[in-house]
Design a protein around this motif. Structure first.
Motif, PDB file in Angstrom:
ATOM      1  N   ASP A  60      86.483  27.523 -14.133  1.00 57.82           N
ATOM      2  CA  ASP A  60      86.860  26.228 -13.563  1.00 57.82           C
ATOM      3  C   ASP A  60      85.679  25.515 -12.908  1.00 57.82           C
ATOM      4  OD1 ASP A  60      88.900  24.332 -13.099  1.00 57.82           O
ATOM      5  OD2 ASP A  60      89.113  24.999 -11.023  1.00 57.82           O
ATOM      6  N   LEU A  61      84.463  26.082 -13.042  1.00 53.63           N
ATOM      7  CA  LEU A  61      83.299  25.538 -12.339  1.00 53.63           C
ATOM      8  C   LEU A  61      83.080  24.042 -12.570  1.00 53.63           C
ATOM      9  CD1 LEU A  61      80.880  26.023 -10.497  1.00 53.63           C
ATOM     10  CD2 LEU A  61      79.593  26.861 -12.471  1.00 53.63           C
ATOM     11  N   PRO A  62      83.244  23.507 -13.789  1.00 56.47           N
ATOM     12  CA  PRO A  62      83.018  22.068 -13.987  1.00 56.47           C
ATOM     13  C   PRO A  62      83.952  21.180 -13.157  1.00 56.47           C
ATOM     14  CG  PRO A  62      83.004  23.211 -16.095  1.00 56.47           C
ATOM     15  CD  PRO A  62      83.504  24.191 -15.070  1.00 56.47           C
ATOM     16  N   GLN A  63      85.039  21.741 -12.648  1.00 62.29           N
ATOM     17  CA  GLN A  63      85.991  20.950 -11.859  1.00 62.29           C
ATOM     18  C   GLN A  63      85.600  20.892 -10.378  1.00 62.29           C
ATOM     19  OE1 GLN A  63      88.199  19.363 -13.736  1.00 62.29           O
ATOM     20  NE2 GLN A  63      87.257  20.512 -15.438  1.00 62.29           N
ATOM     21  N   PHE A  64      84.596  21.672  -9.973  1.00 57.19           N
ATOM     22  CA  PHE A  64      84.160  21.657  -8.585  1.00 57.19           C
ATOM     23  C   PHE A  64      83.110  20.561  -8.376  1.00 57.19           C
ATOM     24  CE2 PHE A  64      85.822  25.972  -8.917  1.00 57.19           C
ATOM     25  CZ  PHE A  64      86.482  26.127  -7.701  1.00 57.19           C
ATOM     26  N   SER A  91      75.189  25.718 -18.190  1.00 57.32           N
ATOM     27  CA  SER A  91      75.972  24.675 -18.861  1.00 57.32           C
ATOM     28  C   SER A  91      77.220  24.317 -18.057  1.00 57.32           C
ATOM     29  CB  SER A  91      76.373  25.133 -20.268  1.00 57.32           C
ATOM     30  OG  SER A  91      75.235  25.332 -21.083  1.00 57.32           O
ATOM     31  N   LEU A  92      77.878  25.339 -17.525  1.00 55.80           N
ATOM     32  CA  LEU A  92      79.081  25.095 -16.735  1.00 55.80           C
ATOM     33  C   LEU A  92      78.793  24.288 -15.478  1.00 55.80           C
ATOM     34  CD1 LEU A  92      80.800  28.603 -16.910  1.00 55.80           C
ATOM     35  CD2 LEU A  92      81.676  26.490 -17.911  1.00 55.80           C
ATOM     36  N   SER A  93      77.586  24.444 -14.938  1.00 57.66           N
ATOM     37  CA  SER A  93      77.250  23.804 -13.669  1.00 57.66           C
ATOM     38  C   SER A  93      76.750  22.369 -13.823  1.00 57.66           C
ATOM     39  CB  SER A  93      76.193  24.632 -12.925  1.00 57.66           C
ATOM     40  OG  SER A  93      74.961  24.617 -13.620  1.00 57.66           O
ATOM     41  N   GLY A  95      76.597  18.693 -13.691  1.00 61.53           N
ATOM     42  CA  GLY A  95      77.426  17.757 -12.941  1.00 61.53           C
ATOM     43  C   GLY A  95      77.925  18.302 -11.622  1.00 61.53           C
ATOM     44  N   VAL A  96      77.658  19.588 -11.339  1.00 63.72           N
ATOM     45  CA  VAL A  96      78.066  20.206 -10.079  1.00 63.72           C
ATOM     46  C   VAL A  96      76.853  20.240  -9.137  1.00 63.72           C
ATOM     47  CG1 VAL A  96      79.008  22.274  -8.968  1.00 63.72           C
ATOM     48  CG2 VAL A  96      79.745  21.642 -11.289  1.00 63.72           C
ATOM     49  N   SER A  97      77.017  19.766  -7.919  1.00 60.83           N
ATOM     50  CA  SER A  97      75.943  19.834  -6.930  1.00 60.83           C
ATOM     51  C   SER A  97      75.839  21.274  -6.419  1.00 60.83           C
ATOM     52  CB  SER A  97      76.225  18.891  -5.760  1.00 60.83           C
ATOM     53  OG  SER A  97      76.267  17.540  -6.204  1.00 60.83           O
ATOM     54  N   VAL A  98      74.614  21.776  -6.335  1.00 57.72           N
ATOM     55  CA  VAL A  98      74.392  23.167  -5.937  1.00 57.72           C
ATOM     56  C   VAL A  98      73.619  23.207  -4.629  1.00 57.72           C
ATOM     57  CG1 VAL A  98      73.429  25.403  -6.593  1.00 57.72           C
ATOM     58  CG2 VAL A  98      74.363  23.880  -8.356  1.00 57.72           C
ATOM     59  N   ALA A  99      74.169  23.909  -3.649  1.00 56.14           N
ATOM     60  CA  ALA A  99      73.528  24.068  -2.337  1.00 56.14           C
ATOM     61  C   ALA A  99      73.130  25.522  -2.141  1.00 56.14           C
ATOM     62  CB  ALA A  99      74.474  23.630  -1.223  1.00 56.14           C
ATOM     63  N   ALA A 100      71.906  25.749  -1.648  1.00 53.98           N
ATOM     64  CA  ALA A 100      71.397  27.103  -1.415  1.00 53.98           C
ATOM     65  C   ALA A 100      71.081  27.293   0.057  1.00 53.98           C
ATOM     66  CB  ALA A 100      70.144  27.358  -2.253  1.00 53.98           C
ATOM     67  N   VAL A 101      71.325  28.504   0.555  1.00 51.57           N
ATOM     68  CA  VAL A 101      71.146  28.782   1.981  1.00 51.57           C
ATOM     69  C   VAL A 101      69.681  28.868   2.391  1.00 51.57           C
ATOM     70  CG1 VAL A 101      71.144  31.295   1.868  1.00 51.57           C
ATOM     71  CG2 VAL A 101      72.160  30.146   3.851  1.00 51.57           C
ATOM     72  N   GLY A 102      68.793  29.137   1.438  1.00 51.10           N
ATOM     73  CA  GLY A 102      67.377  29.271   1.765  1.00 51.10           C
ATOM     74  C   GLY A 102      66.533  29.251   0.504  1.00 51.10           C
ATOM     75  N   PRO A 103      65.219  29.245   0.650  1.00 52.56           N
ATOM     76  CA  PRO A 103      64.333  29.135  -0.514  1.00 52.56           C
ATOM     77  C   PRO A 103      64.430  30.302  -1.495  1.00 52.56           C
ATOM     78  CG  PRO A 103      63.086  29.573   1.498  1.00 52.56           C
ATOM     79  CD  PRO A 103      64.475  29.230   1.918  1.00 52.56           C
ATOM     80  N   ALA A 104      64.637  31.519  -0.995  1.00 54.04           N
ATOM     81  CA  ALA A 104      64.749  32.662  -1.900  1.00 54.04           C
ATOM     82  C   ALA A 104      65.990  32.532  -2.785  1.00 54.04           C
ATOM     83  CB  ALA A 104      64.801  33.959  -1.098  1.00 54.04           C
ATOM     84  N   THR A 105      67.105  32.120  -2.185  1.00 53.96           N
ATOM     85  CA  THR A 105      68.328  31.905  -2.961  1.00 53.96           C
ATOM     86  C   THR A 105      68.152  30.753  -3.930  1.00 53.96           C
ATOM     87  OG1 THR A 105      69.676  32.734  -1.127  1.00 53.96           O
ATOM     88  CG2 THR A 105      70.799  31.426  -2.787  1.00 53.96           C
ATOM     89  N   GLY A 113      68.805  28.956 -14.165  1.00 59.18           N
ATOM     90  CA  GLY A 113      69.047  27.709 -14.878  1.00 59.18           C
ATOM     91  C   GLY A 113      69.852  26.679 -14.114  1.00 59.18           C
ATOM     92  N   LEU A 114      70.037  26.899 -12.802  1.00 61.62           N
ATOM     93  CA  LEU A 114      70.803  25.956 -11.995  1.00 61.62           C
ATOM     94  C   LEU A 114      69.864  24.932 -11.361  1.00 61.62           C
ATOM     95  CD1 LEU A 114      73.206  28.434 -10.152  1.00 61.62           C
ATOM     96  CD2 LEU A 114      73.641  27.135 -12.240  1.00 61.62           C
ATOM     97  N   SER A 115      70.349  23.716 -11.228  1.00 64.44           N
ATOM     98  CA  SER A 115      69.588  22.649 -10.586  1.00 64.44           C
ATOM     99  C   SER A 115      70.024  22.541  -9.129  1.00 64.44           C
ATOM    100  CB  SER A 115      69.829  21.320 -11.316  1.00 64.44           C
ATOM    101  OG  SER A 115      69.131  20.266 -10.687  1.00 64.44           O
ATOM    102  N   ILE A 116      69.087  22.700  -8.201  1.00 60.01           N
ATOM    103  CA  ILE A 116      69.420  22.720  -6.779  1.00 60.01           C
ATOM    104  C   ILE A 116      69.467  21.298  -6.213  1.00 60.01           C
ATOM    105  CG2 ILE A 116      68.722  23.542  -4.500  1.00 60.01           C
ATOM    106  CD1 ILE A 116      69.681  25.720  -6.378  1.00 60.01           C
ATOM    107  N   THR A 117      70.578  20.989  -5.576  1.00 65.76           N
ATOM    108  CA  THR A 117      70.748  19.686  -4.939  1.00 65.76           C
ATOM    109  C   THR A 117      70.220  19.697  -3.510  1.00 65.76           C
ATOM    110  OG1 THR A 117      72.768  19.357  -6.246  1.00 65.76           O
ATOM    111  CG2 THR A 117      72.437  17.887  -4.356  1.00 65.76           C
ATOM    112  N   HIS A 118      70.466  20.817  -2.809  1.00 63.63           N
ATOM    113  CA  HIS A 118      70.072  20.887  -1.400  1.00 63.63           C
ATOM    114  C   HIS A 118      69.792  22.334  -1.011  1.00 63.63           C
ATOM    115  CE1 HIS A 118      69.926  19.659   2.847  1.00 63.63           C
ATOM    116  NE2 HIS A 118      70.593  20.764   3.107  1.00 63.63           N
ATOM    117  N   THR A 119      68.693  22.536  -0.283  1.00 62.05           N
ATOM    118  CA  THR A 119      68.367  23.839   0.305  1.00 62.05           C
ATOM    119  C   THR A 119      68.388  23.690   1.818  1.00 62.05           C
ATOM    120  OG1 THR A 119      66.944  24.422  -1.566  1.00 62.05           O
ATOM    121  CG2 THR A 119      66.668  25.695   0.456  1.00 62.05           C
ATOM    122  N   ALA A 120      69.134  24.558   2.489  1.00 61.46           N
ATOM    123  CA  ALA A 120      69.283  24.452   3.940  1.00 61.46           C
ATOM    124  C   ALA A 120      67.937  24.607   4.640  1.00 61.46           C
ATOM    125  CB  ALA A 120      70.255  25.510   4.452  1.00 61.46           C
ATOM    126  N   THR A 121      67.725  23.816   5.677  1.00 58.51           N
ATOM    127  CA  THR A 121      66.499  23.939   6.464  1.00 58.51           C
ATOM    128  C   THR A 121      66.633  25.020   7.528  1.00 58.51           C
ATOM    129  OG1 THR A 121      67.254  22.205   7.986  1.00 58.51           O
ATOM    130  CG2 THR A 121      65.932  21.515   6.090  1.00 58.51           C
TER     131      THR A 121
END
Length: 277
Positions: A60-64, A91-93, A95-105, A113-121
């Motif tokens: 269901d990832l494309p629906q998030f 591929s599933l991701s 159009g989905v915005s991806v947030a990561a908790v830190g640079p290593a993640t 293959g994921l495109s990162i929208t935001h990495t927490a400071t």
């Protein structure tokens, strides 16, 4: 040509309470500075007891609207399970915005293959929610995590008006010490590194773990008890362990810098004390 001064880490025994496969780059960096890293994990990771919720969320990832990633283990769990299902996570991701908790993640997610929208400071889950509070209201958020994960993040997101699907992507299991690891508790390292609250709990649950930490904390002016991140530091403080040396973030350079700063300050205080005699 003048020789470079040796690192304050030269000759130091550094205990790393994280899995060996997650510690390679840190061990190499420590060894390059003359330190002797010793790796024995306090925790290990296993699959969820029931894959059904994770499988449903992946399909269901494309629906998030958002995918929140709070560890490299979460990324690895998503990648492995997607492959098992015959699905392409990147591929599933789309159009989905991806947030990561830190640079290593974030780096692990990009490798997948994921495109990162935001990495927490601030490099913690609650900080990630705070930084994206204006973007999650009314949005669907997929949050794959450990079965032992702190509840603060999903609670914060729901309080901000997000619809959160929190799924156990992997289990965090306590790894009992044996052999060389158990013998290491009789030694006196110059530093011990903790990367998660689960590792702290795992250490304290060992037969001699609490006694060991309490004993080395008595030597706090020359033994570094290092917390990687504020959540891990809080777990150590709650256990009555301190004072704590806290790394600025989760990256290898930040961890090494925290260690070198601690030992440089210690050497300076020793030198000052000797000169004052």
């Amino acid at each position: 040509m003048a020789k470079l001064a040796p690192s304050p880490l030269a000759g130091k025994d550094i205990l790393i309470t994280r899995a060996a496969e997650q510690s390679d780059s840190l061990c190499r960096e420590l060894e390059s500075r003359g330190a002797r890293p010793v790796v024995y994990p306090m925790i290990r990771f296993g699959p969820p007891e029931d894959f059904a919720p994770l499988d449903a969320a992946i399909r269901d990832l494309p629906q998030f609207h958002w995918l929140f990633l709070t560890s490299r283990n979460a990324v690895r769990a998503l990648v492995d399970r997607s492959l098992s299902l015959g699905l392409c996570l990147s591929s599933l991701s789309q159009g989905v915005s991806v947030a990561a908790v830190g640079p290593a993640t974030a780096d692990a997610a990009r490798d997948a293959g994921l495109s990162i929208t935001h990495t927490a400071t601030k490099h913690r889950g609650s900080g990630l929610a705070e930084e994206l509070s204006a973007h999650v209201k009314g949005k669907r958020v997929f949050l794959p995590r450990s079965d032992r994960a702190n509840p603060d993040l999903p609670e914060s997101l729901r309080g901000m008006g997000a619809s959160v699907t929190e799924v156990v992507a992997y289990r965090t299991l306590i790894e009992p010490l044996s052999g060389k690891g158990s013998d290491s508790l009789t030694a006196r390292p110059q530093a011990i590194l903790f990367f998660s609250p689960s590792a702290v709990r795992g250490f304290l649950e060992q037969e001699r773990g609490a006694e060991f930490l309490q004993s080395i904390s008595k030597f706090s002016r020359r033994v570094a008890i290092v917390a990687i991140g504020p959540v891990t530091a809080a777990a150590l403080h709650e256990a009555g362990i301190g004072p704590i040396v806290q790394s600025a973030d989760t990256t290898v350079p930040a961890v090494v810098e925290a260690l070198e700063s601690f030992f440089a300050a210690h050497e300076q205080s020793v030198s000052t004390g000797e000169n004052a005699r």
